[in-house]
Design an enzyme around this catalytic site. Sequence first.
Site, PDB file in Angstrom:
ATOM      1  N   LYS A 124       5.942   4.806   1.117  1.00 54.66           N
ATOM      2  CA  LYS A 124       4.539   5.039   0.739  1.00 54.66           C
ATOM      3  C   LYS A 124       4.326   6.412   0.124  1.00 54.66           C
ATOM      4  CE  LYS A 124       2.012   1.814   3.633  1.00 54.66           C
ATOM      5  NZ  LYS A 124       0.903   1.638   4.583  1.00 54.66           N
ATOM      6  N   LYS A 207       9.056  -8.612  -0.289  1.00 55.65           N
ATOM      7  CA  LYS A 207       8.127  -9.075   0.741  1.00 55.65           C
ATOM      8  C   LYS A 207       6.822  -9.562   0.117  1.00 55.65           C
ATOM      9  CE  LYS A 207       5.739  -6.324   3.556  1.00 55.65           C
ATOM     10  NZ  LYS A 207       5.242  -5.437   4.609  1.00 55.65           N
ATOM     11  N   LYS A 210      -0.085  -7.942   0.076  1.00 53.66           N
ATOM     12  CA  LYS A 210      -1.410  -7.922  -0.563  1.00 53.66           C
ATOM     13  C   LYS A 210      -1.454  -6.891  -1.676  1.00 53.66           C
ATOM     14  CE  LYS A 210      -2.770  -5.509   3.586  1.00 53.66           C
ATOM     15  NZ  LYS A 210      -3.257  -5.873   4.896  1.00 53.66           N
TER      16      LYS A 210
HETATM   17  P1  AMP Z   1       0.220  -5.007   7.062  1.00 53.89           P
HETATM   18  O1  AMP Z   1      -0.703  -5.918   6.356  1.00 53.89           O
HETATM   19  O2  AMP Z   1       1.378  -4.551   6.222  1.00 53.89           O
HETATM   20  O3  AMP Z   1      -0.509  -3.904   7.783  1.00 53.89           O
HETATM   21  O4  AMP Z   1       0.921  -5.872   8.196  1.00 53.89           O
HETATM   22  C1  AMP Z   1       0.252  -6.398   9.322  1.00 53.89           C
HETATM   23  C2  AMP Z   1       1.205  -7.255  10.115  1.00 53.89           C
HETATM   24  O5  AMP Z   1       1.660  -8.356   9.330  1.00 53.89           O
HETATM   25  C3  AMP Z   1       2.481  -6.540  10.605  1.00 53.89           C
HETATM   26  O6  AMP Z   1       2.862  -7.033  11.887  1.00 53.89           O
HETATM   27  C4  AMP Z   1       3.482  -6.917   9.569  1.00 53.89           C
HETATM   28  O7  AMP Z   1       4.810  -6.851  10.043  1.00 53.89           O
HETATM   29  C5  AMP Z   1       3.079  -8.353   9.240  1.00 53.89           C
HETATM   30  N1  AMP Z   1       3.459  -8.711   7.876  1.00 53.89           N
HETATM   31  C6  AMP Z   1       2.954  -8.204   6.718  1.00 53.89           C
HETATM   32  N2  AMP Z   1       3.528  -8.771   5.640  1.00 53.89           N
HETATM   33  C7  AMP Z   1       4.437  -9.663   6.117  1.00 53.89           C
HETATM   34  C8  AMP Z   1       5.367 -10.583   5.508  1.00 53.89           C
HETATM   35  N3  AMP Z   1       5.472 -10.687   4.189  1.00 53.89           N
HETATM   36  N4  AMP Z   1       6.127 -11.345   6.334  1.00 53.89           N
HETATM   37  C9  AMP Z   1       6.014 -11.257   7.680  1.00 53.89           C
HETATM   38  N5  AMP Z   1       5.166 -10.425   8.315  1.00 53.89           N
HETATM   39  C10 AMP Z   1       4.389  -9.626   7.549  1.00 53.89           C
END
Ligand code: AMP
Length: 344
Positions: A124, A207, A210
């Site tokens: 980041k 991955k 969003k």
């Molecule tokens: P974030 O939106 O990055 O803050 O992620 C929130 C939660 O969703 C965390 O537990 C991440 O590990 C999970 N997460 C986000 N993107 C993915 C993905 N592509 N696959 C699996 N888990 C995800």
Amino acid sequence: MTAAKFTPRVFSGIQPSGGLTLGNYLGAIKRFVDVQNDGLKGQRFETIYCMVDMHAITATLPDPATLQKNTRELCAGFIASGIDPEKSILFNQSRVPEHAQLAWIFNCVARMGWMQRMTQWKDKAGKNAENASLGLFAYPALMAADILIYHATHVPVGEDQKQHIELTRDIAAKFNHDYGVDFFPMTEPVIEGAATRVMSFRDGTKKMSKSDPSDASRINMTDDADTIAKKIRKAKTDPEPLPETLEGLKDRPEARNLVNIYAALSDKTAEEAMAEVAGQQFGQFKPMLADLAAAKLAPISSEMARLMQEPGEIDAILARGAERAREITAPILDETYRIVGLVR
Ligand code: AMP
Ligand code: TRP
């Protein structure tokens, strides 16, 4: 340290940074619902789920009204997915000041070198680390505080958060060691299920996120059934039919991703799902996956939309959740202050 000393308790958080994807749902929220309803490995848990709004201001300072809207939308997403605010404690981080208070102590326990090794920080902050906020650098110490202010024993997360949970254990261990106490637990990450890492529909090595500029790369939790079906039909794949075993998916990341998504949405293991779809052409498999995804996700998106019309209801749930959270956090912070020699 004996794990038995601590109440079996699950904590997890998601940033209200706007937009939830199928990755968030399968990697995190659906897992939260399963733990709430069924426990883990035959054991029941108290479940605490948090919208980490203070983490959502570390990378950039969002517009205040947008941040509030995103927090409510995330709360709506949790509830629409099956988090029951009676069964789980559901709240936003900034309503419970003990998170930030413990985080300050952890800022003084954690070492600069530990933080510099965090891959999320490196990703980041990028090349411009000099210009990143101090909050972004300290982000993992606040995350450790989120978890340890509840003495949480287990944290369900996606694969990408594993390193932060390891850091949480390092902070707990150093605190316990430096003060000669057995106060914070060694929290376990829970990274399970077929979809701990949902990949982009455009590139199976990236991955699903969003923040990807391409909307076709992901399914958003707000997409309607037609959009979901269209995105799955257009998802990148290779020309071969599906193999007979998971082993055959080894060098086929896009195909592997779709099989994993199919497994997670139908509550199967990847092996069970593979046995079911073995040998299918994508022309057959994709429409089946699209129907399944639309059937599971469309009711969630319509319930989210309904809840978003009731911001007062959402705020009342968050306020009540925060009150329940503070019944746990206040005594743990008191004891931490006593150990450290701070007075409140
Ligand atoms: P974030 O939106 O990055 O803050 O992620 C929130 C939660 O969703 C965390 O537990 C991440 O590990 C999970 N997460 C986000 N993107 C993915 C993905 N592509 N696959 C699996 N888990 C995800
Ligand atoms: N860092 C997590 C993410 O980006 C969000 C988070 C903050 C979290 N505090 C937490 C996750 C505590 C689990 C437990 O996904």
